[in-house]
Scaffold this active site. Structure first.
Site: not given
Ligand code: FAD
Length: 468
Positions: A115, A268, A310, A447
């Site tokens: 796209g 990296i 990202d 617990h």
């Protein structure tokens, strides 16, 4: 010619793009989603899911190795790497298939192909190698994601010098490996390979592993890594490599030290994959590193075009991409938007030991000018941790200091140890709700659970305590 028209056209089918499509469709929008490789993006295919699957294999190996402590007899460990890879791929395929069904059920139109923004901000071309189709949308969401960064002088192949993409499908685990980069991805790979028998050297440029994590947590990781035979070298720059029949010799550090290994893993960081989007046609602004710049509701410099995940300069995490996709769809719908609180994002690193945190570390809180008080407690005294046989690690809570020396608002929670990635949820809520230690200390922790340690660590900041 312009073909179909949609309310929203999304470019990229990873967590950012598919979350925008699913959330938008659930709000009644007519959505097109364009993906050039495979739905699920990095996360499902070459990221979160396969990496965690291989780490689970490593966890099974550790369990088997320690079975004798529980009185369970086992024969010597044998690793069928082919079976591991098949299992990993089956999980990926199920998730990708399920995502396809979800999109279909929500009536999202999926296009296979590349796209690109077209002649104006509402037009997008889709090229699949055979033909080019033009579609349009009232809004366009760019979610092209990222690619592994590589190093000059380190040509990537399938087994000698690899990035995460290749390592996750490597045909055979190397006998020895140098991992370059001690962030989340590099540390997870180092941990996984070491537990499966690879001799690992981990090389990190910064002074400590895992940027963002409190140094009390990373010290525990470094100790555990060293105990398990990983050579950890921090504060060293990698300079060059030479490959021959003996392996790959990597030169690093001020004194030009060397290590020769079967495989080098480059971890990296990741660069934004913004170059295929045709950004120059419409003038969408990018920064010097190629990230698309956005405001706090993910709007780009061009009206009608948003960007998430990202490909924008925020934390490169799948759940951050999900959050940005939701912000974007709400903004497109004209609803009130609460921007993502990037300083309080939850981080989980699935190495052994695991690391999980949200909010300030002690150092970053002090750098930000807070007068802080901290409470640290170790899993060593936690019943469930003893039962499981994993007592390494701690919980650290960083709070604003009250005039009487007790803790006020919780600024950050940093954890290292057993199952902490599954325990971070409540710590994340506390930090993001800006809860005080009194608010949190009154709640019950079941617990016996590992999460009791979080409750105890917070309670200690009230000036009173039970076991801690
Ligand atoms: P991506 O997932 O990269 O998806 C982008 C998609 O867009 C890709 O499918 C790509 O093919 C497609 N695309 C790109 N350009 C075009 C175009 N022009 N036309 C059509 N399609 C296009 N994050 C976590 O939260 N937790 C973890 O545990 C975790 N572990 C990780 C482990 C590894 C080894 C790696 C590499 C990453 C990990 N991440 C983790 C990070 C996570 O995978 C990314 O943050 C997340 O996938 C980003 O989602 P995205 O949609 O922005 O991009």
């Amino acid at each position: 010619m312009t073909g179909q028209h949609f309310d929203v056209v999304v470019i990229g089918g990873g967590p950012g793009g598919y979350a925008a499509a699913l959330y938008g469709a659930s709000a009644g929008l007519n959505i097109a989603l364009i993906e050039k490789k495979r739905l699920g993006g990095t996360c499902l295919n070459v990221g979160c899911i396969p990496a965690k699957e291989l780490l689970e294999t490593a966890s099974v190996a550790r369990t088997v190795n320690h079975a004798g402590e529980f009185g369970i007899e086992t024969s010597a460990l044998g690793i069928q790497w082919g079976t591991t890879l098949t299992r990993k791929q089956a999980i990926i395929d199920r998730l990708v298939g399920g995502l396809g069904m979800l999109l279909k059920n929500r009536k999202v139109t999926v296009f296979d192909g590349v796209g690109q923004l077209g002649v104006d901000h509402q037009t997008v071309t889709v090229s699949n190698g055979v033909e080019t189709t033009t579609i349009s949308g009232d809004a366009v969401v760019l979610a092209a994601g990222s690619e592994p960064r590589t190093l000059d002088g380190f040509p990537v192949d399938d087994s000698r010098i690899v990035t995460s993409d290749e390592l996750l499908s490597i045909p055979e685990l190397p006998g020895s490996a140098a991992v370059i980069g001690g962030g989340a991805i590099g540390s997870e790979f180092a941990s996984m390979m070491a537990d499966l028998g690879t001799k690992v050297t981990l090389l990190e440029y910064e002074k400590k592993l895992m940027p963002g994590a409190d140094s009390d947590a990373t010290k525990v990781v470094e100790r555990s890594f060293k105990k398990r035979g990983i050579t950890v070298r921090t504060g060293v720059a990698v300079k060059s490599q030479v490959t021959n029949e003996d392996g790959v010799t990597v030169t690093f550090g001020d004194d030009d030290e060397t290590v020769t290994v079967d495989t080098v893993v480059i971890a990296i960081g990741r660069r934004p994959a913004s170059e295929t989007l045709g950004l120059d046609r419409t003038g969408v602004a990018v920064d010097a590193r190629g990230f698309i710049t956005v405001n706090d509701t993910c709007r780009t410099s061009v009206p009608g075009v948003w960007a998430v995940g990202d490909v924008i300069p925020t934390a490169q995490l799948a759940h951050v991409a999900f959050a940005e996709a939701i912000v974007t769809i709400k903004d497109i719908l004209g609803e009130t938007v609460i921007p993502v609180a990037y300083d309080k994002v939850p981080w989980c690193i699935y190495s052994h030991p695991e690391v999980a945190f949200a909010g300030h570390s002690e150092a970053s809180a002090k750098d930000a000018g807070y007068d802080v008080v901290v409470s640290k407690h170790r899993f060593m005294g936690n019943g469930r941790a003893m039962i499981v046989g994993e007592t390494e690690g701690l919980v650290k809570v960083i709070a604003e200091k009250q005039p009487d020396g007790t803790g006020g608002k919780i600024l950050g929670v940093h954890m290292v140890g057993p199952w902490v990635t599954e325990q971070l949820g409540q710590a994340y809520l506390a930090v993001n709700w800006e809860a005080t230690v009194e608010d949190v200390a009154q709640f019950i922790q079941p617990h016996p659970t590992m999460s009791e340690l979080f409750g105890e660590t917070v309670m200690a900041l009230t000036g009173r305590s039970l076991h801690a």
